[in-house]
Enzyme design. Structure first.
Site, PDB file in Angstrom:
ATOM      1  N   CYS A 129       0.809  -1.227   0.000  1.00  0.00           N
ATOM      2  CA  CYS A 129       0.000   0.000   0.000  1.00  0.00           C
ATOM      3  C   CYS A 129       0.845   1.282   0.000  1.00  0.00           C
ATOM      4  O   CYS A 129       0.527   2.246  -0.699  1.00  0.00           O
ATOM      5  CB  CYS A 129      -0.945   0.003   1.200  1.00  0.00           C
ATOM      6  SG  CYS A 129      -0.152  -0.559   2.719  1.00  0.00           S
ATOM      7  N   SER A 159      -5.344  -0.034  10.184  1.00  0.00           N
ATOM      8  CA  SER A 159      -6.056  -0.980   9.308  1.00  0.00           C
ATOM      9  C   SER A 159      -5.095  -1.719   8.384  1.00  0.00           C
ATOM     10  O   SER A 159      -5.406  -2.825   7.927  1.00  0.00           O
ATOM     11  CB  SER A 159      -7.131  -0.261   8.486  1.00  0.00           C
ATOM     12  OG  SER A 159      -6.547   0.798   7.751  1.00  0.00           O
ATOM     13  N   HIS A 243      -3.216   6.023   4.934  1.00  0.00           N
ATOM     14  CA  HIS A 243      -1.775   6.190   5.156  1.00  0.00           C
ATOM     15  C   HIS A 243      -1.364   7.572   4.612  1.00  0.00           C
ATOM     16  O   HIS A 243      -1.831   7.995   3.547  1.00  0.00           O
ATOM     17  CB  HIS A 243      -0.976   5.130   4.388  1.00  0.00           C
ATOM     18  CG  HIS A 243      -1.051   3.746   4.954  1.00  0.00           C
ATOM     19  ND1 HIS A 243      -1.818   3.391   6.036  1.00  0.00           N
ATOM     20  CD2 HIS A 243      -0.407   2.600   4.565  1.00  0.00           C
ATOM     21  CE1 HIS A 243      -1.663   2.091   6.287  1.00  0.00           C
ATOM     22  NE2 HIS A 243      -0.818   1.597   5.415  1.00  0.00           N
TER      23      HIS A 243
END
Ligand code: NAP
Ligand code: 3JN
Length: 338
Positions: A129, A159, A243
Site C-alpha cells: 500500500c 487498518s 496512510h
C-alpha cells in the site's frame, strides 16, 4: 459477458472491501465465490443485495471455472494456493508480498505500469500500500524531470495490519479513556493508543524493516529502474484508515512546485489539494473511503537540489489494496487477457 470471480480472505479488511469495490465499479461479475479460513465457513457476506456463504479454503482442492481470483489472506496462503488457482485456469491478483519480486510475476499499479499486466503467467501481484500511493503521486514527476532518489517517512494507519489491529487501537483507547489498565499489544509490536511506533513488519539485517525494504524493491521493479534510491522510515500511527507520507525527491532536472502542481492536477488517480492556504492539505480522516491519491504541501526541497517535497495521503485498504487490485482486473478485461 461476465466473469466468475473468487475472493480469498473474503472476511478480512481487504476482502470485505473487495466486495464493495467490485459492486461500486460494477465489475462484470457473473458468479462470486468467497473463501476464508475454516473459522469462517458458513459466514454470509452480501454482494449486490445477495447473501453469499463463505467456504473454507482448505476444504477445496479444485478451482476450475474461476476466471479471476482476488487474494488477500496473507503470504503463506498465497504461496500455497495462488499456483493452484492459476493452474486450474484463473488469473490470480495477489495482495500479499509472496510473489511481488518474482521475475515472472508482474507487479502493477494501473496508473504507473499498466502494460506490465500483459506479461502475466497466471499470477499478478498488487504492490504494498505505501508503495502504491507514493508511485501514483510521483510517476508524473518521474516522467517529466526524472527522480534519482526518494526519502520517505510514512504515517500508516492500523487498518494496514488487519481487523485485529483496528480492534486493538479501539480497545486501548477505550481503556485509557475509562481509566482502566491498558490491554497489552498483540496485533501490533507496541502499544498504539496515544503513541507512534517506528516498526512495520520485521527488521532486516541492514536495520531497515521489511516494510521499508518493500518500498525500495517494489519501486525499482514497478518503474523498471534498478538504480533509483529509496530510503524509507515506516511508522504506525493511531489512525484507523488512510496512510500519509512525507516525501522528498532528488530530481534529475529542475521542476518548480508550480509545474509539479500542474502535472498532478492532470494526472489520473490523483487529486491535488494544495491551495497554499491554512488547512488546505489532505488528511487521512477526510480521504478514508475514497479511491484516489491526494497530494498537497508541494514545495521546493531545501536539501535536494533540484528537488521537491510533498505530502501524499490515500486510503490504504482501497487504493492501497482492494481498488488497485480491481483496477488490475479491469485492465485484464480491457486487454482481453482473461
Ligand atoms: P485481516 O483483516 O486479518 O483478514 C485476513 C483474511 O485472511 C481473513 O479473511 C481470514 O479468514 C483469511 N485467512 C487467514 N488465514 C487463512 C487461511 N489459512 N485460509 C484462508 N483464509 C485465511 O487482514 P487484511 O487486512 O484483510 O489483510 C490480509 C492480507 O492482505 C495481508 O496479510 C496482506 O498479505 C495483504 N494486504 C496487503 C496490503 C497491501 O499493502 N497491498 C494491505 C493490507 C493487506 P478468517 O476471517 O476466517 O480468519
Ligand atoms: O502495515 C501496513 O500498513 C501494510 C501491511 C501490509 C501487509 C500486512 C501483512 C502482510 C503485507 C504486505 O502487503 O506487504 C503483508 C505481506 O507481506 O503479505
Amino acid at each position: 459477458m461476465g466473469y466468475k470471480v473468487a475472493v480469498v480472505g473474503a472476511t478480512g479488511e481487504v476482502g470485505r472491501t473487495f466486495l464493495k469495490v467490485l459492486e461500486e465499479r460494477n465489475f462484470p461479475v457473473d458468479e462470486l465465490e468467497l473463501f476464508a479460513s475454516d473459522r469462517s465457513e458458513g459466514t454470509e457476506l452480501t454482494f449486490k443485495g445477495e447473501r453469499i456463504k463463505v467456504q473454507a479454503l482448505g476444504k477445496r482442492s479444485n478451482f476450475s471455472g474461476i476466471d479471476i481470483a482476488l487474494f488477500s489472506a496473507g503470504s503463506s496462503v498465497s504461496r500455497e494456493y495462488a499456483p493452484k488457482f492459476a493452474s486450474d485456469g484463473a488469473v490470480v491478483i495477489d495482495n500479499s508480498s509472496a510473489w511481488r519480486l518474482e521475475p515472472h510475476v508482474p507487479l502493477v499499479v494501473p496508473e504507473v505500469n499498466p502494460e506490465d499486466v500483459k506479461e502475466h503467467k497466471g499470477i499478478i501481484a498488487n504492490p504494498n500500500c505505501s508503495t502504491i500511493q507514493m508511485l501514483v503521486a510521483l510517476k508524473p514527476i518521474y516522467d517529466k524531470a526524472g527522480i534519482k532518489a526518494i526519502v520517505v517517512s510514512t504515517y500508516q494507519s492500523v487498518s494496514g495490519a488487519g481487523a485485529k489491529a483496528i480492534r486493538e487501537l479501539q480497545e486501548q483507547t477505550r481503556a485509557w479513556c475509562e481509566g482502566r489498565e491498558m490491554p497489552e499489544a498483540k496485533a501490533l509490536p507496541k502499544r498504539i493508543a496515544f503513541n507512534v511506533v517506528p516498526q512495520i513488519d520485521v527488521f532486516t539485517e541492514n536495520g531497515y524493516t521489511k516494510e521499508e525494504m518493500k518500498m525500495l524493491n517494489e519501486t525499482r521493479k514497478i518503474l523498471h529502474d534498478p538504480h533509483i534510491k529509496v530510503s524509507a522510515t515506516c511508522v504506525r500511527v493511531p489512525v484507523l484508515y488512510g496512510h500519509s507520507e512525507a516525501i522528498s525527491v532528488h530530481l534529475r532536472e529542475d521542476l518548480s512546485p508550480e509545474e509539479a502542481r500542474q502535472l498532478l492536477k492532470e494526472a489520473k488517480g490523483v487529486v491535488l489539494f494544495d491551495e497554499l492556504t491554512e488547512g488546505a492539505y489532505p488528511l487521512p480522516v477526510e480521504v478514508a473511503g475514497k479511491d484516489d491519491v491526494f497530494v498537497g504541501r508541494i514545495r521546493k526541497d531545501l536539501v535536494f537540489e533540484p528537488g521537491l517535497s510533498l505530502w501524499v495521503v490515500a486510503d490504504n485498504i482501497r487504493k492501497g489494496a482492494a481498488t488497485n487490485a480491481v483496477q488490475i482486473a479491469e485492465l485484464l478485461t480491457e486487454y482481453a487477457l482473461v
